[in-house]
Scaffold this active site. Structure first.
Site, short mmCIF file in Angstrom:
data_model
loop_
_atom_site.label_atom_id
_atom_site.label_comp_id
_atom_site.label_asym_id
_atom_site.label_seq_id
_atom_site.Cartn_x
_atom_site.Cartn_y
_atom_site.Cartn_z
CB SER A 1 -1.01 0.05 1.43
OG SER A 1 -1.68 -1.25 1.43
C1 LIG Z 1 -3.66 -3.87 -0.37
S1 LIG Z 1 -3.01 -5.47 -0.25
C2 LIG Z 1 -2.48 -5.45 1.61
C3 LIG Z 1 -1.27 -4.66 1.92
C4 LIG Z 1 -0.33 -5.06 2.98
N1 LIG Z 1 -0.98 -5.08 4.40
C5 LIG Z 1 1.10 -4.62 3.14
O1 LIG Z 1 1.93 -4.02 4.14
O2 LIG Z 1 1.62 -4.79 1.95
C6 LIG Z 1 -4.50 -6.48 0.19
C7 LIG Z 1 -4.16 -8.09 0.50
O3 LIG Z 1 -5.50 -8.47 1.05
C8 LIG Z 1 -5.55 -9.85 0.56
N2 LIG Z 1 -6.86 -10.23 0.72
C9 LIG Z 1 -7.95 -10.05 -0.11
N3 LIG Z 1 -9.23 -10.55 0.47
C10 LIG Z 1 -8.86 -11.04 1.47
C11 LIG Z 1 -9.76 -11.78 2.58
N4 LIG Z 1 -11.02 -12.28 2.70
N5 LIG Z 1 -8.89 -12.21 3.51
C12 LIG Z 1 -7.61 -11.95 3.83
N6 LIG Z 1 -6.65 -11.33 3.07
C13 LIG Z 1 -7.48 -10.80 1.95
C14 LIG Z 1 -5.18 -9.76 -0.87
O4 LIG Z 1 -4.68 -11.19 -1.21
C15 LIG Z 1 -3.94 -8.71 -0.70
O5 LIG Z 1 -2.83 -9.52 -0.33
#
Ligand SMILES: C[S@@+](CC[C@H](N)C(=O)[O-])C[C@H]1O[C@@H](n2cnc3c(N)ncnc32)[C@H](O)[C@@H]1O
Length: 372
Positions: free
Chosen positions: A77
């Site tokens: 992000s």
């Molecule tokens: C924007 S990224 C997160 C960035 C992260 N916090 C970082 O520090 O790099 C969003 C993440 O949420 C995950 N995601 C999507 N749906 C999800 C769910 N239902 N449960 C857990 N993770 C999920 C995606 O696979 C993705 O890796």
């Protein structure tokens, strides 16, 4: 960044959590950067304040010859957004935090550096992403618990938490998060209606009665949790391209400038979504050169198309079909917003009631917006 997070930022370099190939997400540009081919460029982007896409299409292979997929599904992000959300989280020494959406693991590392790795757990839905994050975290010297699973279920066995940080967009807040947070605890999440992919960060404080509520702190754009992505196809609504026999035709005096915007963070999109739930939209130019707003009901087959006529604004034509009159709802929502003085994101708040309903309010809890 608030000063309390500055030493943590210095201690946990973002570059340690980035893969060999990155897709910097910059509006209107198609960029792909490889560390091997162009290390200087790769490092420059690693320390630029933009989101860096790290996975497409849930890890599916890129089409032959394509340098990117269709849907960005994991990223590191944008640093300013990360630190603004961490400020909203208002952690304290020894706080136990659950993160939803491990992604690259950078956030989990920042939390571990601040609170101790034993106080941090993180849930990621994608196996490869979770494994890559675990390895990056271990290589950087951090070992928070990273669990592969559905983040909407939280992680009950380690509950209750003092804080939950959600790093994927949500349209419906699951009750599990509220139940897994201590009374007085805080949940920070990007929340948004169906209308747009825009979200706003909301800071919910959990009350003793099992409800949670708080204000939005500003607009963001996060990829959504997998099960809450919105998708629709023109062909589901208008199968043969012609208006169906029961189409209702009218005109509107709203103009393109009122409801169509290029600003991905515009409050108007967010507010129309609040008041017209279960409706998605897109804007396109018709063959006649007019801007058209298309509206699609996600729970029924309602649809609407408004052809803005800038030369003769009072005669912009509207076509609507299905049980809802979606354009009429959008028009009423817009007029309501103008009557309220065009409030921005931060003037709204969200309450998740004890029985799991979501109520959006303007000004103060209880002053619920008039959603259709
Ligand atoms: C924007 S990224 C997160 C960035 C992260 N916090 C970082 O520090 O790099 C969003 C993440 O949420 C995950 N995601 C999507 N749906 C999800 C769910 N239902 N449960 C857990 N993770 C999920 C995606 O696979 C993705 O890796």
């Amino acid at each position: 960044m608030t000063p309390d997070w500055a030493p943590v930022y210095d201690a946990v370099p973002r570059e340690l959590f980035l893969p060999e190939v990155l897709w910097p997400s910059v509006e209107g540009r198609r960029l792909v950067v490889s560390k091997t081919d162009d290390p200087e460029e790769w490092y420059r982007w690693a320390y630029t304040d933009v989101p860096l896409i790290t996975q497409w299409d849930d890890g599916g292979p890129l089409r032959a010859g394509a340098d990117r997929g269709d849907l960005a599904t994991s990223s590191s992000s944008m640093p300013s957004v990360v630190f603004s959300m961490l400020a909203d989280l208002s952690v304290f020494e020894g706080a136990k935090v659950l993160e939803i959406g491990t992604g690259t693991g950078w956030c989990a590392a920042l939390l571990s550096a601040r609170l101790g790795e034993d106080n941090v757990v993180s849930v990621e839905i994608d196996e490869e992403v979770a494994e890559t994050a675990r390895k990056a975290l271990a290589a950087a010297g951090w070992h928070p618990k990273v669990r592969l699973g559905e983040g909407l279920q939280g992680m009950p066995e380690r509950a209750p938490y003092d804080r939950i940080l959600v790093t994927a967009g949500v349209r419906e807040v699951p009750c599990t998060w509220v139940r897994q947070t201590r009374p007085g605890g805080v949940i920070v999440l990007p929340w948004g209606p169906d209308f747009t992919d825009q979200n706003a960060v909301v800071r919910l404080v959990v009350a003793g009665d099992g409800s949670a509520g708080g204000r939005f702190t500003g607009p963001v754009r996060f990829m959504h949790v997998r099960s809450q992505r919105v998708s629709w196809a023109f062909s589901d609504y208008l199968p043969d391209g012609d208006w169906p026999a029961d189409t209702r035709e009218s005109t509107t005096t709203l103009t393109e400038a009122d409801v169509v915007t290029d600003d991905p963070f515009a409050a108007v999109d967010f507010v129309l979504g609040l008041l017209v739930p279960g409706c998605s939209h897109t804007v396109g130019r018709s063959p006649s050169g007019k801007q058209t707003m298309w509206l699609f009901g996600l729970r029924d087959r309602s649809w609407a198309a408004t052809f803005f006529d800038e030369e003769n604004p009072s005669a912009s034509r509207v076509y609507q079909g299905g049980p809802r009159s979606l354009w009429d709802e959008v028009e009423a929502a817009y007029r309501w917003w103008v009557e309220q003085g065009r409030p921005g994101h931060e003037e709204f708040g969200l309450t998740v009631t004890v029985d799991g309903r979501q109520e959006v309010w303007l000004g103060n809890p209880g002053e619920t917006v008039p959603a259709h």
